[in-house]
Design a protein around this motif. Structure first.
Motif, PDB file in Angstrom:
ATOM      1  N   ASP A 179       0.974  -0.638   2.081  1.00 12.58           N
ATOM      2  CA  ASP A 179       0.092  -0.569   1.640  1.00 12.58           C
ATOM      3  C   ASP A 179      -0.325  -0.199   0.254  1.00 12.58           C
ATOM      4  O   ASP A 179      -0.946   0.644  -0.137  1.00 12.58           O
ATOM      5  CB  ASP A 179      -1.095  -0.175   2.585  1.00 12.58           C
ATOM      6  CG  ASP A 179      -1.479  -1.113   3.894  1.00 12.58           C
ATOM      7  OD1 ASP A 179      -0.836  -2.176   3.882  1.00 12.58           O
ATOM      8  OD2 ASP A 179      -2.241  -0.671   4.629  1.00 12.58           O
ATOM      9  N   HIS A 215      -0.940  -5.395   3.750  1.00 15.18           N
ATOM     10  CA  HIS A 215      -1.824  -5.564   2.347  1.00 15.18           C
ATOM     11  C   HIS A 215      -0.873  -6.029   1.193  1.00 15.18           C
ATOM     12  O   HIS A 215      -1.567  -6.336   0.155  1.00 15.18           O
ATOM     13  CB  HIS A 215      -2.671  -4.503   2.143  1.00 15.18           C
ATOM     14  CG  HIS A 215      -3.814  -4.255   3.264  1.00 15.18           C
ATOM     15  ND1 HIS A 215      -4.714  -5.195   3.253  1.00 15.18           N
ATOM     16  CD2 HIS A 215      -3.922  -3.625   4.329  1.00 15.18           C
ATOM     17  CE1 HIS A 215      -5.545  -4.765   4.412  1.00 15.18           C
ATOM     18  NE2 HIS A 215      -4.987  -3.930   4.891  1.00 15.18           N
ATOM     19  N   ASP A 269      -0.621   3.411   8.003  1.00  9.00           N
ATOM     20  CA  ASP A 269      -1.560   2.458   8.206  1.00  9.00           C
ATOM     21  C   ASP A 269      -2.679   2.713   9.062  1.00  9.00           C
ATOM     22  O   ASP A 269      -3.791   1.988   8.691  1.00  9.00           O
ATOM     23  CB  ASP A 269      -0.796   1.497   9.164  1.00  9.00           C
ATOM     24  CG  ASP A 269      -1.458   0.422   9.790  1.00  9.00           C
ATOM     25  OD1 ASP A 269      -2.210  -0.290   8.845  1.00  9.00           O
ATOM     26  OD2 ASP A 269      -1.421   0.106  11.065  1.00  9.00           O
TER      27      ASP A 269
END
Ligand code: FE
Ligand code: CA
Length: 514
Positions: free
Chosen positions: A179, A234, A410
């Motif tokens: 991410d 993401h 996460d």
């Protein structure tokens, strides 16, 4: 902390380099004219070996007056043992390739193990900021290692002030667990905006990376240490699994290919990670002498899709196991069979004192039961792949892997857990120690949720969701010392840092001690 050097100074230290390189192939390099500084995306290094490291930059295309020519742009690089570049030990020239967004990846070799180096790039009249990097220790060395790990940096939800503090830590390495960008705009109390819709094309992903890369705190952290990087969802799209998106988009593999290429273009990765069609080989192991081996895993690209999604959709869900038989299917895999086999082999061959599984998410079971009744599991993490988790932990036990540490991200909270093959047996032996780090900025669960999870998961030794930050780990032959470092507020660009909690793991004794 941006250091500027004149072109003349660079050429002096670069010695015999000339600016008109004879290149193989038919793409004649461009003689660039820059209207502004082309190095505004910063510099980075990564994937350290005992004798080398990868250097990265990407030219900012807006700086090119003649970018329309789509030709490679010559870039010079140099590596020195001092910050002033008096003693340059390696230098060369490469091309910023328009096919890869004018990114530059240099695999430097011939360096000495376990030492600091400084590096910079130059193109035409422009000189990049200076980066510092460090090689891995020699293969037989048992010298100490200090690293930080971090994840989840939604740009809108906070400033990257945690990175500014991370850059000031006394470290050898940073491990980023996914991410790095967020494709979507979500969450409360934004301090800034992406200013662009969700990316789907390569150009749009490049723009999203460029936005994040222009952040000066993130640049500091990159310029200060080598990084090891993996991704989570993401970097492509929320909750994707293998070739399936949350929306079951039929063109998803095209989008994934664009996102993977943009990831490669913006990270200090070796050529072995170059995208190949819609795939990209990111997982691998990284040795730091006989002290530590990192297994950098990819739990997105090869996984079985999440079990029991909501009707007509892909992606995650929270399910009761008795209502989702699929969840217990032995065939389900988070890493894919090839990566699972590779990991088992590497674990079997490892001579490292500390074996660190650097992966995206929480590995421990986290039963989200409400009011003490009826188990519930979130299907996107390892809780959605219980058979795969049991296989991995059984493998660690069977091979008697020395000091397995699992690090993850996460879930936007800090956790310390005992990992077992059976989490429902309180007296099952502890096989590995898990540290899950909180996010750099992305918002976490509420205190009430965390309190509830702590009450129903006795193998979770510590959990906190309020604070943002990163985790530092100091390894030596005897022990690992782990510090959860958190910022006062990610909404305050000047926020201070403090240590929220400290844990120790001793050699030969799985399980963290406060
Ligand atoms: Fe995240
Ligand atoms: Ca994620």
């Amino acid at each position: 902390m941006t250091h500027r050097f004149s072109r003349r100074a660079f050429l002096r230290t670069a010695g015999t380099l000339v600016l008109a390189p004879a290149l193989a192939g038919n793409a004649k390099p461009l003689k660039p004219r820059f209207v502004i500084d082309p190095f505004t995306l910063g510099v980075a290094s990564g994937s350290p070996l005992p004798d080398g490291v990868v250097l990265w930059t990407r030219l900012d295309i807006r700086a090119l007056a003649n970018a329309g020519d789509s030709k490679p742009i010559p870039v010079l690089w140099e590596v020195a043992v001092d910050e002033a570049f008096r003693n340059v030990v390696s230098h060369g020239k490469t091309n910023a390739d328009p096919a890869y967004g004018y990114s530059v990846h240099v695999e430097v070799t011939g360096l000495q193990p376990d030492r600091w180096y400084w590096y910079r790039f130059m193109s035409a009249d422009a000189v990049s900021p200076v980066g510092r990097t460090r090689t891995a220790s020699a293969l037989d060395a048992l010298t100490g290692l200090r690293f930080a790990f971090a994840s989840c940096q939604q740009y809108e939800q906070g400033y990257f002030v945690a990175h500014r503090h991370l850059a000031e830590e006394d470290l050898d390495l940073v491990v980023f667990l996914g991410d790095y960008i967020y494709e979507s705009s979500w969450g409360k109390n934004h301090v800034r905006k992406h200013g662009a819709p969700e990316p789907f094309t390569l150009e749009q992903y490049r723009e999203r990376y460029a936005l994040y890369k222009r952040d000066s705190d993130l640049q500091r952290s990159h310029a200060r240490f080598p990084w090891l990087v993996t991704w989570d969802d993401h970097e492509v799209s929320n909750d994707y699994a293998n070739d399936r998106s949350q929306n079951l988009d039929p063109d998803f593999l095209q989008r994934r290919a664009a996102a993977y290429q943009a990831f490669y273009e913006h990270m200090p990765l070796r050529a072995s990670a170059k995208p190949n069609g819609s795939g990209m080989r990111l997982y691998g192991h990284h040795d730091f002498g006989r002290l530590a081996r990192f297994y950098l895993l990819d739990d997105r690209q090869y996984r079985t899709p999440q079990a029991c999604p909501q009707r007509g959709r892909g992606g995650s869900n929270v399910v009761r196991p008795e209502q989702c038989r699929e969840l217990r299917d032995e065939e389900r895999t988070l890493l894919g069979s090839e990566q699972e086999t590779w990991l088992a082999d590497q674990l079997g061959q490892s001579k490292a004192r500390w074996n660190i599984l650097a992966q995206q998410t929480l590995m421990a079971q986290l039963d989200r039961k409400k009011n003490g009744k009826g188990s519930q599991f979130w299907t996107d993490g390892w809780d959605g792949y219980p058979a795969a988790r049991r296989r991995l932990l059984t493998e660690l036990a069977r091979r008697q892997t020395r000091n397995p540490l699992v690090i993850g991200g996460d879930v936007h909270m800090s956790l310390v857990c005992d990992l077992k093959t059976d989490f429902d047996k309180p007296d099952a032996p502890v096989i590995a120690t898990e540290f899950c780090g909180t996010s750099i900025t992305s918002q976490g669960p509420t205190p009430a949720e965390v309190e509830n999870w702590l009450a129903h998961n006795p193998h979770v030794k510590f959990a906190s969701g309020e604070k943002r930050g990163y985790v530092t780990v100091e390894l030596n032959e005897q022990r690992a010392q782990v510090r959860f470092r958190t910022v006062a507020s990610e909404k305050d660009p000047d926020a201070g840092i403090s240590t929220q909690a400290t844990f120790i793991v001793e050699d030969g004794r799985p399980g963290a001690k406060a």
